[in-house]
Scaffold this motif. Sequence first.
Motif, PDB file in Angstrom:
ATOM      1  N   ILE A  82      -5.790  -7.857 -14.610  1.00 43.92           N
ATOM      2  CA  ILE A  82      -5.813  -6.711 -13.696  1.00 43.92           C
ATOM      3  C   ILE A  82      -4.774  -5.683 -14.137  1.00 43.92           C
ATOM      4  CG2 ILE A  82      -5.414  -5.986 -11.308  1.00 43.92           C
ATOM      5  CD1 ILE A  82      -6.352  -8.766 -10.441  1.00 43.92           C
ATOM      6  N   LYS A  83      -5.227  -4.427 -14.245  1.00 40.22           N
ATOM      7  CA  LYS A  83      -4.328  -3.332 -14.614  1.00 40.22           C
ATOM      8  C   LYS A  83      -3.731  -2.683 -13.370  1.00 40.22           C
ATOM      9  CE  LYS A  83      -4.180   0.993 -17.245  1.00 40.22           C
ATOM     10  NZ  LYS A  83      -4.979   1.941 -18.058  1.00 40.22           N
ATOM     11  N   GLU A  84      -4.597  -2.422 -12.370  1.00 40.40           N
ATOM     12  CA  GLU A  84      -4.129  -1.777 -11.140  1.00 40.40           C
ATOM     13  C   GLU A  84      -4.910  -2.327  -9.952  1.00 40.40           C
ATOM     14  OE1 GLU A  84      -4.266   2.470 -11.211  1.00 40.40           O
ATOM     15  OE2 GLU A  84      -3.372   2.625 -13.219  1.00 40.40           O
ATOM     16  N   LEU A  85      -4.272  -2.282  -8.787  1.00 35.13           N
ATOM     17  CA  LEU A  85      -4.915  -2.645  -7.521  1.00 35.13           C
ATOM     18  C   LEU A  85      -4.358  -1.741  -6.435  1.00 35.13           C
ATOM     19  CD1 LEU A  85      -6.634  -4.467  -5.643  1.00 35.13           C
ATOM     20  CD2 LEU A  85      -4.650  -5.996  -5.492  1.00 35.13           C
ATOM     21  N   HIS A  86      -5.251  -1.118  -5.660  1.00 39.55           N
ATOM     22  CA  HIS A  86      -4.839  -0.228  -4.573  1.00 39.55           C
ATOM     23  C   HIS A  86      -5.666  -0.583  -3.332  1.00 39.55           C
ATOM     24  CE1 HIS A  86      -2.853   2.209  -7.672  1.00 39.55           C
ATOM     25  NE2 HIS A  86      -3.985   2.104  -8.366  1.00 39.55           N
ATOM     26  N   THR A  87      -4.997  -0.876  -2.231  1.00 41.00           N
ATOM     27  CA  THR A  87      -5.701  -1.238  -1.001  1.00 41.00           C
ATOM     28  C   THR A  87      -5.495  -0.163   0.062  1.00 41.00           C
ATOM     29  OG1 THR A  87      -3.890  -2.450   0.073  1.00 41.00           O
ATOM     30  CG2 THR A  87      -5.230  -3.657  -1.535  1.00 41.00           C
ATOM     31  N   SER A  88      -6.507  -0.027   0.912  1.00 43.79           N
ATOM     32  CA  SER A  88      -6.390   0.863   2.070  1.00 43.79           C
ATOM     33  C   SER A  88      -6.120   0.053   3.337  1.00 43.79           C
ATOM     34  CB  SER A  88      -7.683   1.674   2.243  1.00 43.79           C
ATOM     35  OG  SER A  88      -8.795   0.809   2.414  1.00 43.79           O
ATOM     36  N   GLN A  89      -6.288  -1.245   3.263  1.00 46.02           N
ATOM     37  CA  GLN A  89      -6.004  -2.137   4.385  1.00 46.02           C
ATOM     38  C   GLN A  89      -4.578  -2.653   4.283  1.00 46.02           C
ATOM     39  OE1 GLN A  89      -7.729  -6.073   4.126  1.00 46.02           O
ATOM     40  NE2 GLN A  89      -8.349  -5.713   2.016  1.00 46.02           N
ATOM     41  N   LYS A  90      -4.012  -3.027   5.405  1.00 51.77           N
ATOM     42  CA  LYS A  90      -2.660  -3.581   5.409  1.00 51.77           C
ATOM     43  C   LYS A  90      -2.703  -5.063   5.084  1.00 51.77           C
ATOM     44  CE  LYS A  90      -0.494  -0.333   8.626  1.00 51.77           C
ATOM     45  NZ  LYS A  90       0.291  -0.196   9.886  1.00 51.77           N
ATOM     46  N   VAL A  91      -1.791  -5.485   4.226  1.00 48.52           N
ATOM     47  CA  VAL A  91      -1.693  -6.890   3.844  1.00 48.52           C
ATOM     48  C   VAL A  91      -0.241  -7.326   3.954  1.00 48.52           C
ATOM     49  CG1 VAL A  91      -3.663  -6.711   2.282  1.00 48.52           C
ATOM     50  CG2 VAL A  91      -1.352  -6.389   1.388  1.00 48.52           C
ATOM     51  N   GLY A  92      -0.047  -8.643   3.991  1.00 46.31           N
ATOM     52  CA  GLY A  92       1.293  -9.206   3.993  1.00 46.31           C
ATOM     53  C   GLY A  92       1.568  -9.879   2.662  1.00 46.31           C
ATOM     54  N   VAL A  93       2.795  -9.809   2.187  1.00 45.70           N
ATOM     55  CA  VAL A  93       3.171 -10.356   0.888  1.00 45.70           C
ATOM     56  C   VAL A  93       4.285 -11.381   1.088  1.00 45.70           C
ATOM     57  CG1 VAL A  93       4.013  -9.843  -1.425  1.00 45.70           C
ATOM     58  CG2 VAL A  93       2.560  -8.189  -0.238  1.00 45.70           C
ATOM     59  N   LEU A  94       4.068 -12.603   0.579  1.00 54.36           N
ATOM     60  CA  LEU A  94       5.055 -13.667   0.695  1.00 54.36           C
ATOM     61  C   LEU A  94       5.405 -14.191  -0.687  1.00 54.36           C
ATOM     62  CD1 LEU A  94       2.681 -14.211   3.136  1.00 54.36           C
ATOM     63  CD2 LEU A  94       4.532 -15.662   3.911  1.00 54.36           C
ATOM     64  N   GLU A  95       6.692 -14.508  -0.869  1.00 55.19           N
ATOM     65  CA  GLU A  95       7.154 -15.048  -2.144  1.00 55.19           C
ATOM     66  C   GLU A  95       7.152 -16.568  -2.155  1.00 55.19           C
ATOM     67  OE1 GLU A  95      10.788 -13.326  -3.463  1.00 55.19           O
ATOM     68  OE2 GLU A  95      10.247 -11.297  -2.838  1.00 55.19           O
ATOM     69  N   GLY A  96       6.721 -17.195  -1.073  1.00 52.66           N
ATOM     70  CA  GLY A  96       6.651 -18.651  -0.971  1.00 52.66           C
ATOM     71  C   GLY A  96       6.448 -19.043   0.469  1.00 52.66           C
ATOM     72  N   PRO A  97       6.380 -20.348   0.755  1.00 51.45           N
ATOM     73  CA  PRO A  97       6.220 -20.801   2.137  1.00 51.45           C
ATOM     74  C   PRO A  97       7.366 -20.311   3.010  1.00 51.45           C
ATOM     75  CG  PRO A  97       5.842 -22.601   0.597  1.00 51.45           C
ATOM     76  CD  PRO A  97       6.393 -21.474  -0.204  1.00 51.45           C
ATOM     77  N   VAL A  98       7.040 -20.014   4.272  1.00 52.09           N
ATOM     78  CA  VAL A  98       8.048 -19.530   5.204  1.00 52.09           C
ATOM     79  C   VAL A  98       8.221 -20.540   6.324  1.00 52.09           C
ATOM     80  CG1 VAL A  98       7.641 -17.113   4.696  1.00 52.09           C
ATOM     81  CG2 VAL A  98       6.314 -18.210   6.483  1.00 52.09           C
ATOM     82  N   GLY A  99       9.434 -20.631   6.833  1.00 49.47           N
ATOM     83  CA  GLY A  99       9.719 -21.548   7.925  1.00 49.47           C
ATOM     84  C   GLY A  99       9.634 -20.839   9.260  1.00 49.47           C
ATOM     85  N   GLY A 100      10.009 -21.567  10.324  1.00 47.53           N
ATOM     86  CA  GLY A 100       9.958 -21.001  11.654  1.00 47.53           C
ATOM     87  C   GLY A 100       8.584 -21.115  12.272  1.00 47.53           C
TER      88      GLY A 100
END
Length: 412
Positions: A82-100
């Motif tokens: 993949i060279k480029e990716l552009h979204t018009s929808q909102k997404v969440g980005v995580l760098e690994g599993p999250v606690g809580g």
Amino acid sequence: MEKYSYRINYFLRNAAGVLVVLATSLGLAAQAQPAKTPAAPPDVLVLSDGDTLHGKFVSEIAGKVTFHSESLGDVTLGWDKIKELHTSQKVGVLEGPVGGKGKQAIANVPTGTIDVSDGKLTVNAEGAPATVPLAKAQYVMDADVLRKQALSRPGFFAGWNGAATAGATVVASTTDQYTFAGALALVRTVPVAQWLDARNKTLFALNESYGKITQPEYSYPATAPATGNVLVPASVTKSSIFHAGAERDEYFSPRVYVLAQVAFDHNYAQDLQLQQIYGGGFGWTMVKKPNQEFDLKGTVQFEKQGFIPDTGIMNQNLIGSTFSATYLLHVKKVTYSQGLAYIPAYNMMSAYSANETNTVAFPAFKNLSFSLGTLDSYLNNAPFGATSSTPPTKPNSFQFTMGLTYAIKSKY
């Protein structure tokens, strides 16, 4: 004429009034309807060779991007394609599993439209944009899906993943033979999402391999003509290996959990009528990544062994343990799983057993895959079982199966 003229005028006046009221109502209704929200522009994916796809970004897990286009359906590619990716929808980005739990789990997750180029992922979050190297973006998903996974809890009949496998062999010849093998494995983790630390996990396994070889009755001429024909009676040889088990894990840290388990086993070749295990203990998820997981477990348990009658061995009530290891690996299009277990008995040291399983699955069509599997079990106190008509029972039993596997995927 005046009478009819009066009636006509009366009808026209009333019809005009009705039309005015109807037109006014339609106008008010049109004004009351909210304006249609314009459709969001499609997401854009630019491949490394310059081709461009328009559609909807689905998700990214461990470097594998899934993108849906009307012409190609779901397409899964690595970031290197993949060279480029552009979204018009909102997404969440995580760098690994999250606690809580709940809102705490997603409080610090950057959310917004994303732009990917030059090996970096930029989240256009409210306030200041956040930039994440692609190598660290382990999970990227729709913001609504992120909130659903973090804030809601599936019902007991939702969130199950696993596989169902079946295979059969039928032979009709001098001897008649058939073999059937089937297996069902299900796992339900809460929360369902891989990027959230598990709170509990439920596992269920069921497998059966049953075979039967029938030699029909026949006769042949005796060596001495005076004795006539020799009649050989029909004979039947059976094989049956059955296992059913369930386990419940409750996590008190991201990697450590307390567990309860139950298991039932039958092996006709080892003269084992039914082995029952009821126990509890602890487990440790030593490795947990998007493409692999490795667990170690230890329990203390009550074990009851019941053997086929007339085998010369008493049924046993045992106090013991199960020490086991399970490993799951996803590599490109191949899924490999392995399980090892050692089961000692403390009140009868000779009544120990062990088993080892291996399964490899290759995708065939959509949710169907071709699978190869082995099951090797050892029962140290298996009855000797030798008689004038039957050979001695071997403590070791090995099974190799091939079949089709259907992947069961949760839609939660």
